[in-house]
Design an enzyme around this catalytic site. Structure first.
Site, mmCIF file in Angstrom:
data_model
loop_
_atom_site.group_PDB
_atom_site.id
_atom_site.type_symbol
_atom_site.label_atom_id
_atom_site.label_comp_id
_atom_site.label_asym_id
_atom_site.label_seq_id
_atom_site.Cartn_x
_atom_site.Cartn_y
_atom_site.Cartn_z
ATOM 1 N N HIS A 49 -19.505 -16.297 64.976
ATOM 2 C CA HIS A 49 -19.587 -14.868 65.280
ATOM 3 C C HIS A 49 -18.707 -14.110 64.299
ATOM 4 C CE1 HIS A 49 -16.044 -16.095 67.547
ATOM 5 N NE2 HIS A 49 -15.742 -14.849 67.845
ATOM 6 N N HIS A 100 -16.018 -12.027 64.524
ATOM 7 C CA HIS A 100 -14.628 -11.577 64.718
ATOM 8 C C HIS A 100 -13.729 -11.964 63.544
ATOM 9 C CE1 HIS A 100 -15.032 -10.976 69.354
ATOM 10 N NE2 HIS A 100 -15.341 -9.892 68.674
ATOM 11 N N ASP A 140 -10.853 -13.129 63.286
ATOM 12 C CA ASP A 140 -10.126 -14.400 63.324
ATOM 13 C C ASP A 140 -11.076 -15.598 63.221
ATOM 14 O OD1 ASP A 140 -11.089 -13.781 65.873
ATOM 15 O OD2 ASP A 140 -9.556 -14.967 66.878
ATOM 16 N N HIS A 141 -12.283 -15.342 62.711
ATOM 17 C CA HIS A 141 -13.228 -16.421 62.387
ATOM 18 C C HIS A 141 -13.764 -16.267 60.966
ATOM 19 C CE1 HIS A 141 -13.548 -18.080 66.536
ATOM 20 N NE2 HIS A 141 -12.941 -16.936 66.754
ATOM 21 N N HIS A 188 -19.845 -13.028 74.491
ATOM 22 C CA HIS A 188 -18.567 -12.728 73.826
ATOM 23 C C HIS A 188 -18.824 -11.668 72.752
ATOM 24 C CE1 HIS A 188 -14.596 -13.436 72.129
ATOM 25 N NE2 HIS A 188 -15.136 -13.684 70.951
ATOM 26 N N ASP A 192 -16.171 -18.785 70.273
ATOM 27 C CA ASP A 192 -15.376 -18.254 71.392
ATOM 28 C C ASP A 192 -16.227 -18.089 72.648
ATOM 29 O OD1 ASP A 192 -13.308 -18.170 69.612
ATOM 30 O OD2 ASP A 192 -13.174 -15.985 69.506
ATOM 31 N N HIS A 197 -10.538 -21.799 69.592
ATOM 32 C CA HIS A 197 -9.103 -21.631 69.885
ATOM 33 C C HIS A 197 -8.541 -22.794 70.706
ATOM 34 C CE1 HIS A 197 -8.671 -17.346 68.684
ATOM 35 N NE2 HIS A 197 -9.952 -17.272 69.029
HETATM 36 ZN ZN LIG Z 1 -14.158 -13.982 69.055
#
Ligand SMILES: [Zn+2]
Length: 255
Positions: free
Chosen positions: A53, A55, A57-58, A114, A131, A169
């Site tokens: 996805h 985001h 932090d990916h 998400h 996530d 995570h």
């Molecule tokens: Zn995410």
């Protein structure tokens, strides 16, 4: 195929998938330096980046990896390609699209909730679930609604019990504390909390856990278990799976 788990940022994971010819794909590179270090250490050639996805932090490492390694295939969902929200994305994937790596077919599942563009990659008995499905938990519902997220988790729940989970995570221990609050007295949850504590005490990731173990302990895959239904109803849920899931997810947001 080999999988190398790469800790990134404070609690993220990226993954290197490596074939027999030392070609590698990286899943969800949130930052480039630890991925570059793993590429160097493993002596592999990076050929593609797969995103679950959009985001930050990916996807945060995409630009630097593309600049350093030249023409890379950058795969994410068709939804995210339309939105233009994954840097350098070259191809938009839909459920059922064909893809292969290291001699294995890759199955794609669209798992919105998400985010609306969330997808899972399933290869060689492993699922890269981003996530959406965590070990003993699930992600927050940011873009979809509770019934949508529950249907996405229902798709993942249908995978074979032997499937190994690699998610975005390291939240496992906190997730198991919440699971114990939802199902007090569960011996399965208590046993898993001990397992997670011993793995983390050794500094290892809890990734690669089996889906079969999730089915006994992850409250977000247990909307039809009597203990979870009871807990959800105490929190105002009605009888349907989306409502039961939603009550548990809302409780986790405040936990
Ligand atoms: Zn995410």
């Amino acid at each position: 195929m080999r999988i190398v788990t790469i800790p990134c940022l404070s609690d993220n994971y990226a993954y290197l998938l490596i074939d027999d010819a030392d070609r590698a794909v990286v899943v969800d590179p949130s930052e480039a330096p630890p991925v570059e270090a793993a590429i160097e250490r493993e002596g592999v050639t990076l050929s593609a980046i797969w995103l679950t996805h959009h985001h930050w932090d990916h996807v945060g490492g995409i630009e630097a990896l593309c600049d350093a390694h030249g023409e890379l295939e950058v795969l994410g969902s068709a939804y995210d390609l339309d939105k233009g929200r994954i840097p350098r994305q070259t191809r938009g994937l839909r459920e059922g699209d064909g893809l292969s790596f290291a001699g294995h077919d890759v199955s794609l599942l669209e798992i919105p909730g998400h985010t609306l563009g969330a997808i899972a990659y399933i290869i060689d008995g492993c699922v890269f679930s981003g996530d959406t499905l965590f070990i003993a938990g699930c992600g927050r519902v940011f873009e979809g609604d509770m019934p949508m997220m529950q249907r996405s988790l229902a798709k993942l729940r249908e995978l074979p019990g032997e499937t190994r989970i690699y998610c975005g995570h390291e939240y496992t221990q906190g997730n198991l504390k919440f699971a114990a609050a939802i199902e007090p007295g569960s011996a399965a949850i208590e046993a898993r909390a001990k397992w997670a504590a011993s793995v983390r005490d050794q500094g290892e990731p809890t990734m690669g856990a089996k889906l079969a173990d999730e089915l006994d302990t992850n409250p977000f895959l247990r909307w039809d278990a009597p203990e979870v239904i009871e807990s959800a109803k105490e929190r105002g849920a009605s009888d349907d799976a989306g409502s039961i899931f939603g009550a548990i997810r809302t409780a986790k947001d405040k936990f």
